[in-house]
Design a protein around this motif. Structure first.
Motif, PDB file in Angstrom:
ATOM      1  N   SER A  38      26.221  15.051 -18.324  1.00 34.71           N
ATOM      2  CA  SER A  38      27.181  14.052 -18.787  1.00 34.71           C
ATOM      3  C   SER A  38      28.238  14.685 -19.691  1.00 34.71           C
ATOM      4  N   GLU A  82      30.669  16.662 -17.571  1.00 36.86           N
ATOM      5  CA  GLU A  82      31.583  15.756 -16.885  1.00 36.86           C
ATOM      6  C   GLU A  82      32.665  15.256 -17.839  1.00 36.86           C
ATOM      7  N   THR A 116      36.132  16.373 -16.288  1.00 43.02           N
ATOM      8  CA  THR A 116      36.780  15.259 -15.586  1.00 43.02           C
ATOM      9  C   THR A 116      37.471  14.291 -16.536  1.00 43.02           C
ATOM     10  N   ARG A 163      30.335   8.461 -10.629  1.00 47.47           N
ATOM     11  CA  ARG A 163      29.233   8.789 -11.538  1.00 47.47           C
ATOM     12  C   ARG A 163      27.892   8.626 -10.833  1.00 47.47           C
ATOM     13  N   ALA A 179      27.497  11.516  -8.441  1.00 46.36           N
ATOM     14  CA  ALA A 179      27.193  12.765  -9.150  1.00 46.36           C
ATOM     15  C   ALA A 179      25.728  12.787  -9.602  1.00 46.36           C
ATOM     16  N   TYR A 206      38.927   6.396 -17.040  1.00 45.33           N
ATOM     17  CA  TYR A 206      38.400   7.661 -17.546  1.00 45.33           C
ATOM     18  C   TYR A 206      38.659   7.787 -19.048  1.00 45.33           C
TER      19      TYR A 206
END
Length: 589
Positions: free
Chosen positions: A136, A139, A143, A213, A216, A323
């Protein structure tokens, strides 16, 4: 919460929300944006002026004149073209400065966002970090921060386009007031008409974020559980579940990309239609100034490009907004759960006492530990046994101050553990985990583990943990690389390195959480010899299912359903604990 300063309006409006988050990561960003706005306005004025000048020259040439009338002043066409050339060079310079300003603040905001996220993560309590799913943080650092940077770039593009349009409106007001009104009406109508499409883009992007998510997580599970999936013969089923998630992501990605591609084209078509209508209106009005008409047409057509940039900026902000929100939520969750740091020095650990300690996990219905009292003396070796779910790992985390008790108190040398100096506590404690995890680097790097330890400490710890027994066969010795995740070494070798890591700092308290659960008999015996050599020199708490690992213990603690069911020597527990008698029988002891 840290994000409470963000207003409700900021949460509702994409630009305001992104700007509020930008303020958090880059306090001087608003001043930079003001500079970007000034540069954009000046660049737009320069371009608009060039269009007006070129139109005037074109009309003069068409009429066979060698002069151009501007603001009541007659100038030669040559001078006007030179002036246009100077403005062109000025526009290029302004564009260069504008690009540098946007790139600079974008890079700075991205860097500061990652640094702030890392700072908050490392300052957060272990209890909070342990709730995160695998990868996490990675990411978020990649991202989410990248999308935040893109969102800011979209905001800067939007600002530049709006101010360029404003400069065109100023130029149009000078040339013909009607043009200024037309530009304003065109812009307002287009934004109003296409607002629903922008809202749909944001919603689609939000759904896409959640689906990515989930995808992933499924991919990570496939990697971590690849052996189990193969053994149980369900790799195909896992792949099919992942493919279904992939199809959902693809469908949502299609919707998001369709809106992003179609909306600007729709805008362009509608804008051209409005320009045509505007020209029809102008042709119905008697205007003697042909140059003004030409300038009006050029300004209207060129403004379409900036209008499209405005729409693109709005679309991109809507896409990136989920995001940005997720980045802030994660950062706030770390900031709201800081690791407690005491300031009291306690010196060498002589005793640790748990007084009616309880601990409950957030969101859990029951408690992992309840009313647990225990005293551990200096140099004592305590074994902890109990069925799965009895609270053994939770007890380890409480002892090491990774978890704060939700009831009761832990004291060290009579001082509440929460008041003990953080750095001193970490110097005096160490852990050997159930699953040995190594970092990229050499064996020595993994024993040193980012601490300021000299080579003698590393070599001593390697001897004490019997690492030197297998290191002697390696060409580079302690400088031998361990490979990715320690892949070049066996499980027993990795575990011995973790024991050496724990011993390198000369801890007073050593906690071993299932140190031999995944080892073969030979490796277990080697580690048992290491622990036997440490007995009496270091206070040890050993959690294990295998009773063979606990034969060196002075006392054993039996945990059941989060409570201390019994405590005593092995001989004492044989008479007072049914659970211990059963596991002893199963172990053949």
């Amino acid at each position: 919460m840290s994000g409470d300063a963000d207003s409700n309006a900021a949460r509702g409006n994409d630009s305001a929300r992104i700007l509020a988050v930008l303020d958090r990561f880059h306090p001087r960003a608003r001043r930079r944006l003001v500079g970007i706005g000034v540069l954009s306005f000046l660049a737009g004025l320069s371009e608009a002026a060039i269009l007006v000048l070129v139109t005037g020259v074109a009309v003069a040439v068409n009429e066979g004149r060698d002069d151009v009338g501007l603001a009541g002043v007659s100038l030669s066409t040559t001078l006007v073209l030179v002036l246009a050339g100077v403005l062109l060079l000025l526009g290029i310079l302004l564009t260069y400065l504008l690009a540098r300003a946007i790139a600079g603040v974008s890079a700075s905001a991205s860097l500061r966002a990652r640094q702030e996220l890392l700072r908050a993560f490392h300052a957060a309590s272990y209890e909070r970090k342990s709730r995160d799913r695998v990868a996490s943080l990675q990411e978020a650092l990649t991202t989410y921060v990248d999308r935040f940077t893109q969102a800011f770039a979209a905001l800067a593009t939007l600002l530049a386009a709006v101010l360029s349009l404003s400069s065109f409106a100023v130029a149009a007001l000078v040339v013909n007031p009607l043009t200024a009104v037309a530009l304003s009406v065109v812009g307002a109508l287009l934004v109003l008409i296409l607002r629903p499409a922008t809202m749909r883009t944001r919603a689609a992007a939000q759904r896409l974020t959640h689906q990515r998510r989930d995808y992933a997580e499924g991919a990570t599970e496939s990697v971590l559980l690849s052996r189990e999936l193969a053994v149980f013969g369900v790799a195909g089923e896992a792949g099919e579940r992942l493919r279904r998630r992939d199809a959902e992501v693809a469908d949502q990605f299609y919707t998001s990309r369709f809106l992003a591609a179609f909306t600007p084209r729709l805008y362009q078509g509608l804008a051209l239609a409005l320009v045509i209508v505007g020209l029809l209106v102008l042709t119905s009005i008697e205007v003697d100034d042909l140059a003004a008409i030409g300038a009006v047409v050029l300004l209207l057509v060129r403004s379409l490009s900036y209008g499209q940039q405005v729409l693109t900026g709005l679309q991109q902000q809507a896409e990136m907004r989920p995001y940005v929100d997720r980045l802030v939520e994660l950062l706030d969750s770390y900031s709201d759960a800081p690791r407690h740091q005491g300031t009291t020095a306690v010196g060498e650990i002589r005793s640790i006492e748990l007084r009616q300690v309880g601990f409950g996990y957030e969101g859990a219905s029951g408690s992992a530990l309840r009313d647990l009292s225990l005293v551990v003396g200096a140099g004592e070796t305590i074994g902890v046994v109990g069925p799965s779910g009895a609270g053994k790992s939770t007890l380890v985390n409480v002892l090491l101050r990774l978890y704060e008790p939700t009831a009761g108190e832990v004291t060290v040398n009579g001082v509440p553990l929460r008041e003990v100096d953080d750095e001193e506590w970490h110097r005096r404690t160490a852990i050997v985990p159930q699953e040995p995890r190594l970092v990229h680097g050499s064996i020595a790097d993994n024993i040193r583990f980012l601490r300021d330890l000299d080579d003698d400490d590393v070599a001593r710890a390697a001897r004490e943990a019997r690492v030197e027994e297998f290191v002697a066969d390696l060409p580079l010795g302690l400088d031998s690389p361990v490979g990715e995740l320690g892949g070049r070494l066996s499980g027993g070798q990795r575990q011995r390195i973790c024991i050496a890591r724990a011993l390198a700092g000369r801890p007073d308290l050593l906690v071993l959480d299932e140190p031999t659960s995944a080892l073969d008999g030979e490796s277990e015996a080697a580690i048992g010899q290491t622990l036997a050599a440490l007995k009496g020199r270091v206070t040890m708490v050993i959690v294990a299912h295998r009773l063979s690992t606990l034969t060196i213990c002075d006392r054993l603690v039996i945990l059941q359903e989060g409570t201390l069911a019994s405590i005593g020597t092995a001989a004492e527990l044989q008479s007072r604990s049914a659970y211990y008698r059963e596991v002893s029988r199963l172990a053949g002891l």
